[in-house]
Design a protein around this motif. Structure first.
Motif, PDB file in Angstrom:
ATOM      1  N   GLY A  35      -0.703   2.397  -7.006  1.00  0.00           N
ATOM      2  CA  GLY A  35      -0.369   2.098  -5.789  1.00  0.00           C
ATOM      3  C   GLY A  35      -0.335   0.497  -5.621  1.00  0.00           C
ATOM      4  O   GLY A  35      -0.802  -0.267  -6.081  1.00  0.00           O
ATOM      5  N   TRP A  36       0.512   0.175  -4.659  1.00  0.00           N
ATOM      6  CA  TRP A  36       0.548  -0.941  -3.949  1.00  0.00           C
ATOM      7  C   TRP A  36       0.402  -1.025  -2.583  1.00  0.00           C
ATOM      8  O   TRP A  36       0.783  -0.076  -1.783  1.00  0.00           O
ATOM      9  N   PHE A  37      -0.577  -1.986  -2.028  1.00  0.00           N
ATOM     10  CA  PHE A  37      -0.912  -2.301  -0.815  1.00  0.00           C
ATOM     11  C   PHE A  37      -0.775  -3.914  -0.328  1.00  0.00           C
ATOM     12  O   PHE A  37      -0.711  -4.581  -1.243  1.00  0.00           O
ATOM     13  N   ARG A  38      -1.013  -3.802   1.018  1.00  0.00           N
ATOM     14  CA  ARG A  38      -0.803  -5.333   1.200  1.00  0.00           C
ATOM     15  C   ARG A  38      -1.455  -5.315   2.518  1.00  0.00           C
ATOM     16  O   ARG A  38      -1.990  -4.191   3.414  1.00  0.00           O
ATOM     17  N   GLN A  39      -2.164  -6.388   2.845  1.00  0.00           N
ATOM     18  CA  GLN A  39      -3.135  -6.693   3.921  1.00  0.00           C
ATOM     19  C   GLN A  39      -2.539  -8.219   4.526  1.00  0.00           C
ATOM     20  O   GLN A  39      -2.838  -9.409   3.663  1.00  0.00           O
ATOM     21  N   ALA A  40      -2.314  -8.289   5.732  1.00  0.00           N
ATOM     22  CA  ALA A  40      -1.947  -9.639   6.359  1.00  0.00           C
ATOM     23  C   ALA A  40      -2.961 -10.063   7.310  1.00  0.00           C
ATOM     24  O   ALA A  40      -4.057  -9.023   7.560  1.00  0.00           O
ATOM     25  N   PRO A  41      -3.341 -11.354   7.378  1.00  0.00           N
ATOM     26  CA  PRO A  41      -4.613 -11.755   8.308  1.00  0.00           C
ATOM     27  C   PRO A  41      -4.547 -10.918   9.407  1.00  0.00           C
ATOM     28  O   PRO A  41      -3.664 -10.906  10.338  1.00  0.00           O
ATOM     29  N   GLY A  42      -5.807 -10.521   9.628  1.00  0.00           N
ATOM     30  CA  GLY A  42      -6.194  -9.937  11.033  1.00  0.00           C
ATOM     31  C   GLY A  42      -5.600  -8.473  11.121  1.00  0.00           C
ATOM     32  O   GLY A  42      -5.718  -8.091  12.270  1.00  0.00           O
ATOM     33  N   LYS A  43      -4.787  -7.919  10.023  1.00  0.00           N
ATOM     34  CA  LYS A  43      -4.387  -6.752  10.263  1.00  0.00           C
ATOM     35  C   LYS A  43      -5.038  -5.798   9.243  1.00  0.00           C
ATOM     36  O   LYS A  43      -5.846  -6.116   8.262  1.00  0.00           O
ATOM     37  N   GLU A  44      -4.817  -4.321   9.447  1.00  0.00           N
ATOM     38  CA  GLU A  44      -5.435  -3.546   8.424  1.00  0.00           C
ATOM     39  C   GLU A  44      -4.539  -3.592   6.995  1.00  0.00           C
ATOM     40  O   GLU A  44      -3.383  -3.676   7.169  1.00  0.00           O
ATOM     41  N   ARG A  45      -5.271  -2.724   6.208  1.00  0.00           N
ATOM     42  CA  ARG A  45      -4.565  -2.597   4.824  1.00  0.00           C
ATOM     43  C   ARG A  45      -3.154  -1.829   5.088  1.00  0.00           C
ATOM     44  O   ARG A  45      -3.490  -0.428   5.653  1.00  0.00           O
ATOM     45  N   GLU A  46      -2.318  -2.111   4.860  1.00  0.00           N
ATOM     46  CA  GLU A  46      -1.097  -1.163   4.522  1.00  0.00           C
ATOM     47  C   GLU A  46      -0.527  -0.567   3.401  1.00  0.00           C
ATOM     48  O   GLU A  46      -0.547  -1.313   2.183  1.00  0.00           O
ATOM     49  N   PHE A  47      -0.096   0.502   3.366  1.00  0.00           N
ATOM     50  CA  PHE A  47       0.119   1.197   2.188  1.00  0.00           C
ATOM     51  C   PHE A  47       1.786   0.788   2.036  1.00  0.00           C
ATOM     52  O   PHE A  47       2.612   0.841   2.841  1.00  0.00           O
ATOM     53  N   VAL A  48       2.036   0.384   0.833  1.00  0.00           N
ATOM     54  CA  VAL A  48       3.282  -0.165   0.317  1.00  0.00           C
ATOM     55  C   VAL A  48       3.920   0.828  -0.514  1.00  0.00           C
ATOM     56  O   VAL A  48       5.293   1.462   0.146  1.00  0.00           O
TER      57      VAL A  48
END
Length: 119
Positions: A35-48
């Motif tokens: 899987g690929w996920f991403r996390q931006a500053p101040g945000k929750e981890r997001e499923f890509v």
């Protein structure tokens, strides 16, 4: 144990493209899905997105559908994330993950690679 190493991140202008790679090593024969996920500053981890080890099943998060593509090369034990039409909101640290079951849970994570999209 499975080790995951991401690469390919960097700075790109909005509308541009990047391809991330995730190289797996160790007991890769146990991996059921990547899987690929991403996390931006101040945000929750997001499923890509995710791809199973046969490559027959691929799913994407709503925010990247139609722009991102996941693929894999079994000979290289590598999974790719092709990112097109990048937007500033795609800026995040991108992580790959390996799951040993088909439940959607992930057991191993890479260290992450930064993607920054300038507007």
């Amino acid at each position: 144990q499975v080790q995951l190493v991401e690469s390919g991140g960097g700075l790109v202008q909005a509308g541009g493209s990047l391809r991330l790679s995730c190289a797996a090593s160790g007991r890769t024969f146990n991996i059921m899905a990547m899987g690929w996920f991403r996390q931006a500053p101040g945000k929750e981890r997001e499923f890509v997105g995710t791809i199973n080890w046969s490559g027959l099943s691929v799913r994407y998060g709503d925010s990247v559908k139609g722009r991102f593509t996941i693929s894999r090369d079994n000979y290289k034990n590598t999974v790719y994330l092709q990112m097109n039409s990048l937007k500033s909101e795609d800026t995040a640290v991108y992580y790959c993950a390996a799951g040993l079951t088909a439940t959607g849970n992930y057991d191993y994570w890479g260290q992450g690679t930064q993607v920054t999209v300038s507007s």
